[in-house]
Every structure is written in structure tokens, then in C-alpha cells.
Write a protein that holds these residues in place. Sequence first.
Motif, short mmCIF file in Angstrom:
data_model
loop_
_atom_site.label_atom_id
_atom_site.label_comp_id
_atom_site.label_asym_id
_atom_site.label_seq_id
_atom_site.Cartn_x
_atom_site.Cartn_y
_atom_site.Cartn_z
N TYR A 50 59.28 -117.11 -77.14
CA TYR A 50 58.84 -116.81 -78.51
C TYR A 50 57.56 -115.98 -78.51
N LEU A 242 55.03 -120.58 -86.72
CA LEU A 242 56.15 -121.47 -86.39
C LEU A 242 56.45 -122.38 -87.58
N ASP A 249 62.51 -122.28 -84.57
CA ASP A 249 61.10 -122.67 -84.52
C ASP A 249 60.98 -124.18 -84.34
#
Length: 283
Positions: A50, A242, A249
Motif C-alpha cells: 500500500y 486508510l 484498507d
Amino acid sequence: MLKRTLALAVGFTLTVSAVLAQAADTLKVSAIPDEAPTELLRKFKPLGAYLEQQIGMKVEFVPVSDYPAVVEALATDRIDLAWLGGFTFVQARLKTGNANPLVQREQDAQFTSKFISADPAVKSLADLEGKSFAFGSISSTSGSLMPRYFMLKDGIKPETYFSRVGYSGAHDATAAWVQAGKVDAGVLNASVWDKLVAAGKVDTSKVKVFATTPAYFDYNWTVRGTLDPALAAKIKAAFLALDPANPKDKEILDLQAASRFIETKPENYKGIEEAARAAELLK
């Protein structure tokens, strides 16, 4: 000969430049080893992917052998970003003068430690006098410093109160020691305890929580003070973005045992520093 030497020198310079450029394009990340190395890596992989997407550069996890190694790596610019406990952050801040905490999990503003035992006769610390006890790492905020601090405030000095004091090195190891009867009781952080229970890795018919500490600030993600401020801002924004409502997420947040991430600041850890000095863990 001179031309050849110059050619070699230029080639060497280009090679070094290429290595340095490659290093500059990689964000090196580490974490205090408060759990097994395989577990730390498992938790980090989705987060690393991420971050790569969000900041546009390669992200590499750098494992370390112990808590002091994370502090040293930050101080010598060998890592850029680290998951630290409150006490480890204080040590890093004192050593570097500029280690900068970016974010913490929401629960890290009100963190606690759990005292556990497999002895049904143990209902409180008063029942443990003369028995054996385990902390995690000596540098752990939740597995050593803060439980010790609160015990000292209650007039309990572990080294004279218990028959034996051990250091398991990690929270999950402390739970394993208690469950196996290696020690009569121990202390670990609330987050790991909850995770072990949820995963069925601790037998709650045998091991019980008999006390919980008052709340304190704990973990955070910290960057080295010499990191480019623009990059540090991107990293912070990535954590704050997030969203638990987004399934991808949420997977990352769940692995980090986080409901969400919030901003933090050095001042939040003054209480940890005071506790460390009171417990004579800082000179």
C-alpha cells in the motif's frame, strides 16, 4: 594507462551513483521485534504494498534482532520509518534529537497492559509475592516499562517482590511462558493478548487476565529526522487515508490491530520518559 585508470574511476563513480540512486528510491522500514519475525513480516506485507502505491517508491522491510537495533538504525539513517513502542520512541528521540512520530493507532492514545496467570489462586499482584514473573523485552513499553512503573507506584519492586524475574523478549512469548508454566505470571500488551485470544493461540480456560494497568500512550510510526519532509508528509497522509469502510484498507488495518490511524506528536510521550526515569531505565 592513464586513460584506463580514468575510465575505471568513471565506471566506479557511475556504479556508486547507481547504487545510491537505487537506495534513495527505496523506503527502508523496520519495527521493534515485539512478536515473532514471521508474524511481523506477515503483518507488514500488505501495508508495504500500500505504501509503495501511495508514495511512488519501493518499500523494503528490514528486520532487526532487538529493540536497541531499531533505535541505532534510525540514528544512523539505515532505516527511514519504524514502528516503535513509546519507550523505544523516547530512546530514539533522545539519541537523535529529531526522530519524528507521524501517526499512532487510535487505541495507542489509551493503551494498557494485561497481567496474566495460569494459576487459579492468583487474583491480584498480592498473590504473586515470592513467585516467578515474566516481562517481555526490557525495552518494551507495554511489556516492561509501564507495568514496572505502575508496580513501583504500588510499592512493588519486581526484583525483590518476585522469586525470579525473566524477560521473554516478546509479548507472544510471555503468553507462551505463562501457559506452559515456565513462570507463575507475566505481563503483555492488551493488543497482542486480544489477538492471541482471537486466534486461539492461548487457552483461556487456563490462562486468565487478573489485572490491567492504567492507560498510557504507546506505539507509533516514526521517521528519521533527516528524512525529506515532503516524503514524511506523504507517508503520514497514506496512513491517515486508510479507511476501515474500504475492504482492502480494512485488511491492512486489521493486520495492524488498528481501527484507524491518527496524528501524534513528541509531546505525547513525555509521560513515558518520566516513567522511564522513575524506573531508572533512563540515565
